[in-house]
Design a protein around this motif. Sequence first.
Motif, PDB file in Angstrom:
ATOM      1  N   GLU A  11       0.822  -1.215   0.000  1.00 29.23           N
ATOM      2  CA  GLU A  11       0.000   0.000   0.000  1.00 29.23           C
ATOM      3  C   GLU A  11       0.859   1.271   0.000  1.00 29.23           C
ATOM      4  O   GLU A  11       0.362   2.363  -0.300  1.00 29.23           O
ATOM      5  N   CYS A  12       2.139   1.152   0.345  1.00 27.24           N
ATOM      6  CA  CYS A  12       3.030   2.320   0.318  1.00 27.24           C
ATOM      7  C   CYS A  12       3.264   2.799  -1.115  1.00 27.24           C
ATOM      8  O   CYS A  12       3.478   3.989  -1.351  1.00 27.24           O
ATOM      9  N   GLY A  13       3.242   1.838  -2.046  1.00 27.90           N
ATOM     10  CA  GLY A  13       3.379   2.194  -3.455  1.00 27.90           C
ATOM     11  C   GLY A  13       4.785   2.466  -3.933  1.00 27.90           C
ATOM     12  O   GLY A  13       4.980   2.952  -5.056  1.00 27.90           O
ATOM     13  N   TYR A  14       5.802   2.179  -3.125  1.00 23.56           N
ATOM     14  CA  TYR A  14       7.185   2.436  -3.548  1.00 23.56           C
ATOM     15  C   TYR A  14       7.568   1.521  -4.711  1.00 23.56           C
ATOM     16  O   TYR A  14       7.442   0.299  -4.616  1.00 23.56           O
ATOM     17  N   PRO A  15       8.053   2.072  -5.818  1.00 25.47           N
ATOM     18  CA  PRO A  15       8.483   1.233  -6.951  1.00 25.47           C
ATOM     19  C   PRO A  15       9.719   0.408  -6.574  1.00 25.47           C
ATOM     20  O   PRO A  15      10.644   0.921  -5.945  1.00 25.47           O
TER      21      PRO A  15
END
Length: 264
Positions: A176-180
């Motif tokens: 859910e943090c969305g870091y690539p």
Amino acid sequence: MGMGTSTFVIRWVNLLTMLLAVAVIIFGVWMSTHNDGCRRSLTFPVIALGGFIFLISIIGFLGACKRSVALLWIYLAVLLIVLIAILVFTVLAFIVTNNGSGHTNPGLRYKEYKLNDYSSWFLKQLNNTSNWIRLKSCLVKSEQCRKLSKKYKTIKQLKSAELTPIEAGCCRPPSECGYPAVNASYYDLSFHSISSNKDCKLYKNLRTIKCYNCDSCKAGVAQYMKTEWRLVAIFNVVLFVVLSMVYFVGCCARRNAASYRSKA
């Protein structure tokens, strides 16, 4: 059960358990010399268990050989305590491990874990600062996170991998943090995450930090402990059944020994 049969069974059962106890003690000593400090903490319980089994087995063996009512009474009393302890521990283990399971995410084969899904006992143990410092130190030493980039060369391989709960929770930020992901062990933290999950700010790419301070890491450890406890609980059920049969034979041997003494 006849006198000869019951004493014969008790003698051989306890002889076999004595040999098993010696093997357990040797294994415990081997563990203490071939493992790091984290696993070495497990060696004392293993050696103590082996010594306890050996002591009970000697009492049962001598009691059956000498047809000693007193020794057989002691043997049965200790065995009964062991049976009660196994029963209590097994019931508690099933209760404690009843809650908690992984959550699936689109595009990922592995699951992610949330700390609040687990029992209050797990929460208490893992949120204890001293406990977690010790566990975190062991996780860092294990270098499971560092090995991910060697096991999975591409992001596609990582997403299709079946990561362990600890790898999924401690080695990477929550999805859910969305870091690539740059690779299996490095994430682009310049991306601005809109998630309110505090783990997103706690994650760092440093080998000694990663997500070891995250609730997701604690949840991964909780899932690992749950799986291990379930296996122990199932083993205890089998052990309880076997020891119950041994206890029944021991009761017969004790009764036959008392009858033999009264006739002598």
